[in-house]
Design a protein around this motif. Structure first.
Motif, PDB file in Angstrom:
ATOM      1  N   GLY A  49      12.819  -5.736   0.658  1.00 17.81           N
ATOM      2  CA  GLY A  49      12.353  -4.488   1.234  1.00 17.81           C
ATOM      3  C   GLY A  49      10.854  -4.532   1.439  1.00 17.81           C
ATOM      4  O   GLY A  49      10.348  -5.207   2.331  1.00 17.81           O
ATOM      5  N   ALA A  50      10.122  -3.807   0.578  1.00 22.88           N
ATOM      6  CA  ALA A  50       8.675  -3.667   0.771  1.00 22.88           C
ATOM      7  C   ALA A  50       7.920  -4.985   0.670  1.00 22.88           C
ATOM      8  O   ALA A  50       6.919  -5.178   1.364  1.00 22.88           O
ATOM      9  N   ASN A  51       8.348  -5.903  -0.180  1.00 27.04           N
ATOM     10  CA  ASN A  51       7.645  -7.188  -0.263  1.00 27.04           C
ATOM     11  C   ASN A  51       7.757  -7.964   1.043  1.00 27.04           C
ATOM     12  O   ASN A  51       6.859  -8.724   1.401  1.00 27.04           O
ATOM     13  N   ARG A  52       8.833  -7.740   1.768  1.00 29.06           N
ATOM     14  CA  ARG A  52       9.017  -8.413   3.061  1.00 29.06           C
ATOM     15  C   ARG A  52       8.284  -7.679   4.178  1.00 29.06           C
ATOM     16  O   ARG A  52       7.618  -8.295   5.001  1.00 29.06           O
ATOM     17  N   THR A  53       8.384  -6.355   4.189  1.00 29.81           N
ATOM     18  CA  THR A  53       7.880  -5.586   5.324  1.00 29.81           C
ATOM     19  C   THR A  53       6.457  -5.057   5.128  1.00 29.81           C
ATOM     20  O   THR A  53       5.755  -4.784   6.097  1.00 29.81           O
ATOM     21  N   GLY A  54       6.061  -4.843   3.868  1.00 28.57           N
ATOM     22  CA  GLY A  54       4.735  -4.311   3.599  1.00 28.57           C
ATOM     23  C   GLY A  54       4.650  -2.800   3.587  1.00 28.57           C
ATOM     24  O   GLY A  54       3.554  -2.247   3.486  1.00 28.57           O
ATOM     25  N   ARG A  55       5.791  -2.100   3.637  1.00 24.66           N
ATOM     26  CA  ARG A  55       5.795  -0.636   3.577  1.00 24.66           C
ATOM     27  C   ARG A  55       6.792  -0.202   2.504  1.00 24.66           C
ATOM     28  O   ARG A  55       7.910  -0.721   2.463  1.00 24.66           O
ATOM     29  N   PRO A  56       6.423   0.719   1.629  1.00 20.08           N
ATOM     30  CA  PRO A  56       7.320   1.103   0.532  1.00 20.08           C
ATOM     31  C   PRO A  56       8.710   1.492   1.023  1.00 20.08           C
ATOM     32  O   PRO A  56       8.866   2.221   2.001  1.00 20.08           O
ATOM     33  N   PRO A  85       0.813  -1.223   0.000  1.00 17.92           N
ATOM     34  CA  PRO A  85       0.000   0.000   0.000  1.00 17.92           C
ATOM     35  C   PRO A  85       0.842   1.268   0.000  1.00 17.92           C
ATOM     36  O   PRO A  85       2.033   1.255   0.310  1.00 17.92           O
ATOM     37  N   ALA A  86       0.194   2.362  -0.332  1.00 19.30           N
ATOM     38  CA  ALA A  86       0.831   3.674  -0.250  1.00 19.30           C
ATOM     39  C   ALA A  86       1.186   3.975   1.206  1.00 19.30           C
ATOM     40  O   ALA A  86       0.591   3.436   2.139  1.00 19.30           O
ATOM     41  N   PHE A  87       2.166   4.866   1.381  1.00 16.60           N
ATOM     42  CA  PHE A  87       2.607   5.237   2.726  1.00 16.60           C
ATOM     43  C   PHE A  87       2.879   6.728   2.754  1.00 16.60           C
ATOM     44  O   PHE A  87       3.579   7.253   1.877  1.00 16.60           O
ATOM     45  N   GLY A  88       2.317   7.403   3.759  1.00 17.75           N
ATOM     46  CA  GLY A  88       2.623   8.811   3.913  1.00 17.75           C
ATOM     47  C   GLY A  88       1.450   9.633   4.384  1.00 17.75           C
ATOM     48  O   GLY A  88       0.517   9.130   5.027  1.00 17.75           O
ATOM     49  N   ASP A  89       1.504  10.902   4.045  1.00 17.37           N
ATOM     50  CA  ASP A  89       0.586  11.919   4.523  1.00 17.37           C
ATOM     51  C   ASP A  89      -0.581  12.078   3.550  1.00 17.37           C
ATOM     52  O   ASP A  89      -0.374  12.403   2.370  1.00 17.37           O
ATOM     53  N   ALA A  90      -1.807  11.867   4.017  1.00 19.90           N
ATOM     54  CA  ALA A  90      -2.982  12.005   3.156  1.00 19.90           C
ATOM     55  C   ALA A  90      -3.178  13.431   2.662  1.00 19.90           C
ATOM     56  O   ALA A  90      -3.895  13.660   1.683  1.00 19.90           O
ATOM     57  N   ASN A  91      -2.528  14.401   3.327  1.00 19.05           N
ATOM     58  CA  ASN A  91      -2.619  15.807   2.911  1.00 19.05           C
ATOM     59  C   ASN A  91      -1.314  16.290   2.274  1.00 19.05           C
ATOM     60  O   ASN A  91      -1.024  17.491   2.283  1.00 19.05           O
ATOM     61  N   ALA A  92      -0.558  15.367   1.711  1.00 20.02           N
ATOM     62  CA  ALA A  92       0.761  15.686   1.164  1.00 20.02           C
ATOM     63  C   ALA A  92       0.671  16.667   0.003  1.00 20.02           C
ATOM     64  O   ALA A  92      -0.278  16.652  -0.780  1.00 20.02           O
ATOM     65  N   GLY A 125      12.991  17.698   6.434  1.00 19.11           N
ATOM     66  CA  GLY A 125      11.843  17.916   7.301  1.00 19.11           C
ATOM     67  C   GLY A 125      10.565  17.280   6.808  1.00 19.11           C
ATOM     68  O   GLY A 125       9.461  17.740   7.150  1.00 19.11           O
ATOM     69  N   LEU A 126      10.679  16.200   6.060  1.00 17.63           N
ATOM     70  CA  LEU A 126       9.518  15.531   5.487  1.00 17.63           C
ATOM     71  C   LEU A 126       9.112  14.284   6.268  1.00 17.63           C
ATOM     72  O   LEU A 126       8.275  13.514   5.801  1.00 17.63           O
ATOM     73  N   SER A 127       9.708  14.089   7.426  1.00 13.88           N
ATOM     74  CA  SER A 127       9.352  12.936   8.251  1.00 13.88           C
ATOM     75  C   SER A 127       9.488  13.299   9.718  1.00 13.88           C
ATOM     76  O   SER A 127      10.146  14.275  10.087  1.00 13.88           O
ATOM     77  N   ARG A 128       8.844  12.491  10.539  1.00 13.86           N
ATOM     78  CA  ARG A 128       8.885  12.665  11.992  1.00 13.86           C
ATOM     79  C   ARG A 128       9.158  11.298  12.601  1.00 13.86           C
ATOM     80  O   ARG A 128       8.517  10.313  12.248  1.00 13.86           O
ATOM     81  N   GLY A 129      10.110  11.242  13.506  1.00 11.88           N
ATOM     82  CA  GLY A 129      10.523   9.965  14.079  1.00 11.88           C
ATOM     83  C   GLY A 129      11.795   9.488  13.431  1.00 11.88           C
ATOM     84  O   GLY A 129      12.400  10.167  12.605  1.00 11.88           O
ATOM     85  N   THR A 130      12.193   8.279  13.785  1.00 11.02           N
ATOM     86  CA  THR A 130      13.446   7.712  13.285  1.00 11.02           C
ATOM     87  C   THR A 130      13.161   6.474  12.453  1.00 11.02           C
ATOM     88  O   THR A 130      12.481   5.550  12.917  1.00 11.02           O
ATOM     89  N   TYR A 131      13.701   6.450  11.243  1.00 10.11           N
ATOM     90  CA  TYR A 131      13.541   5.279  10.380  1.00 10.11           C
ATOM     91  C   TYR A 131      14.450   4.159  10.875  1.00 10.11           C
ATOM     92  O   TYR A 131      15.659   4.332  11.002  1.00 10.11           O
ATOM     93  N   ARG A 132      13.852   3.006  11.162  1.00 18.22           N
ATOM     94  CA  ARG A 132      14.614   1.852  11.638  1.00 18.22           C
ATOM     95  C   ARG A 132      14.365   0.614  10.769  1.00 18.22           C
ATOM     96  O   ARG A 132      14.600  -0.507  11.209  1.00 18.22           O
ATOM     97  N   ALA A 133      13.874   0.840   9.549  1.00 16.73           N
ATOM     98  CA  ALA A 133      13.691  -0.233   8.559  1.00 16.73           C
ATOM     99  C   ALA A 133      12.674  -1.280   9.001  1.00 16.73           C
ATOM    100  O   ALA A 133      12.737  -2.426   8.573  1.00 16.73           O
ATOM    101  N   ARG A 134      11.732  -0.868   9.867  1.00 20.17           N
ATOM    102  CA  ARG A 134      10.664  -1.758  10.316  1.00 20.17           C
ATOM    103  C   ARG A 134       9.341  -1.008  10.239  1.00 20.17           C
ATOM    104  O   ARG A 134       9.300   0.212  10.451  1.00 20.17           O
ATOM    105  N   VAL A 135       8.261  -1.742   9.983  1.00 18.36           N
ATOM    106  CA  VAL A 135       6.966  -1.072   9.899  1.00 18.36           C
ATOM    107  C   VAL A 135       6.477  -0.585  11.257  1.00 18.36           C
ATOM    108  O   VAL A 135       5.583   0.261  11.325  1.00 18.36           O
ATOM    109  N   ASP A 136       7.076  -1.083  12.351  1.00 17.10           N
ATOM    110  CA  ASP A 136       6.671  -0.649  13.690  1.00 17.10           C
ATOM    111  C   ASP A 136       7.643   0.369  14.275  1.00 17.10           C
ATOM    112  O   ASP A 136       7.685   0.561  15.494  1.00 17.10           O
ATOM    113  N   ASP A 137       8.423   1.049  13.413  1.00 13.79           N
ATOM    114  CA  ASP A 137       9.401   2.010  13.921  1.00 13.79           C
ATOM    115  C   ASP A 137       8.773   3.354  14.294  1.00 13.79           C
ATOM    116  O   ASP A 137       9.450   4.232  14.841  1.00 13.79           O
TER     117      ASP A 137
END
Length: 223
Positions: free
Chosen positions: A62-69, A42-49, A87-99
C-alpha cells in the motif's frame, strides 16, 4: 507525481536513519522494487482538518509502494469509501497517488512513518518515530476529534499528549475525553485481517465516523 504533504516542514527526510531495522528493510525494498516509494510516508489530507486519523504504519503493497497513506491496499479501500460516505473526500479513490482524490476536513498521520517488518514496529521504533507524530499534531492545533486505528496508534497518541494509556482503555468505538476540549475515538484497524475475520465490519467502522461527526457538532455548538 507525489502530492506535497500539507505539513511538509514536519516530515522526516526520505532517507531517515533513526531506526536501523526499518532502514534495512527500506534498502531491501529499494533494491527489489526501485519504482516504489520506499521511504517515510508523508501525511495526507486537509491542512485545516477538524478530524485527525492516527494510523499505524505503511503497508508493504500500500503506502510503502505508492507513497500515500492507505493507498493501494485493502485497508485503504474501506477507509476511503468511508470518507466518501461521510462527505470527507472529493473525487474518486482509485488506489493511485494521481487519482486526484482530496480529503476535506480530515488528515491522516501514521504513528510510524516507515514500513516495519511483518507490519509490526517495535516499541523502540514507535517511541523513536513519535517525534514526527508529535510535530505533526502540534502543527495542526485546529484538530478537535481524533480516531485511532488500533491499539498501537491509540497508545502512541496518548503518550504524545503525556497521558497514561492505562487511564484510557482501548476499545472499538470507545470515546475518550482528553480534557482540553478534544476527543479521541478508538477503532479496530481497517486491515484485511480484521475485516475478513469479522472483527471489524463496514457498519462498525461507519459507527466510529458517525460518532466523530456527532462530536464535531457538539464541540461546535459549545464554542
Amino acid at each position: 507525481m507525489m502530492e506535497q504533504s500539507p505539513i511538509a516542514a514536519t516530515e522526516p527526510p526520505v532517507e531517515c536513519p533513526l531506526c536501523p531495522r526499518l532502514v534495512a528493510l527500506r534498502r531491501e525494498c529499494q533494491a527489489k522494487h526501485p519504482d516504489w516509494w520506499n521511504a517515510p510516508v508523508p501525511a495526507f489530507g486537509d491542512a485545516n482538518a477538524w478530524l485527525g486519523i492516527v494510523g499505524l504504519a505503511p503497508g508493504m503493497h500500500g503506502a510503502n509502494r505508492t507513497g500515500r497513506p492507505f493507498t493501494g491496499d485493502y485497508a485503504g479501500d474501506l477507509l476511503f469509501a468511508t470518507f466518501a460516505r461521510f462527505g470527507l473526500s472529493r473525487g474518486t479513490y482509485r488506489a493511485r497517488v494521481d487519482d486526484g482524490l482530496k480529503l476535506e476536513g480530515v488528515i491522516i498521520i501514521n504513528s510510524v512513518k516507515c514500513l516495519p517488518p511483518q507490519n509490526k514496529p517495535t516499541p523502540a521504533e514507535i517511541n523513536t518515530c513519535r517525534r514526527f507524530l508529535s510535530a505533526q499534531l502540534d502543527a495542526l492545533p485546529q484538530l478537535k476529534v481524533f480516531i485511532a486505528l488500533g491499539r498501537i496508534a491509540h497508545d502512541s497518541f496518548l503518550r504524545h499528549l503525556g497521558l497514561r494509556a492505562t487511564a484510557f482503555p482501548f476499545g472499538h468505538n470507545a470515546r475518550h475525553d482528553l480534557g482540553d476540549g478534544r476527543v479521541l475515538i478508538d477503532s479496530y484497524h481497517c486491515s484485511r485481517y480484521n475485516t475478513q475475520t469479522g472483527r471489524l465490519t463496514p457498519a462498525m467502522f461507519e459507527a466510529v465516523f458517525e460518532r466523530a461527526l456527532a462530536e464535531r457538532d457538539r464541540i461546535t455548538r459549545a464554542d
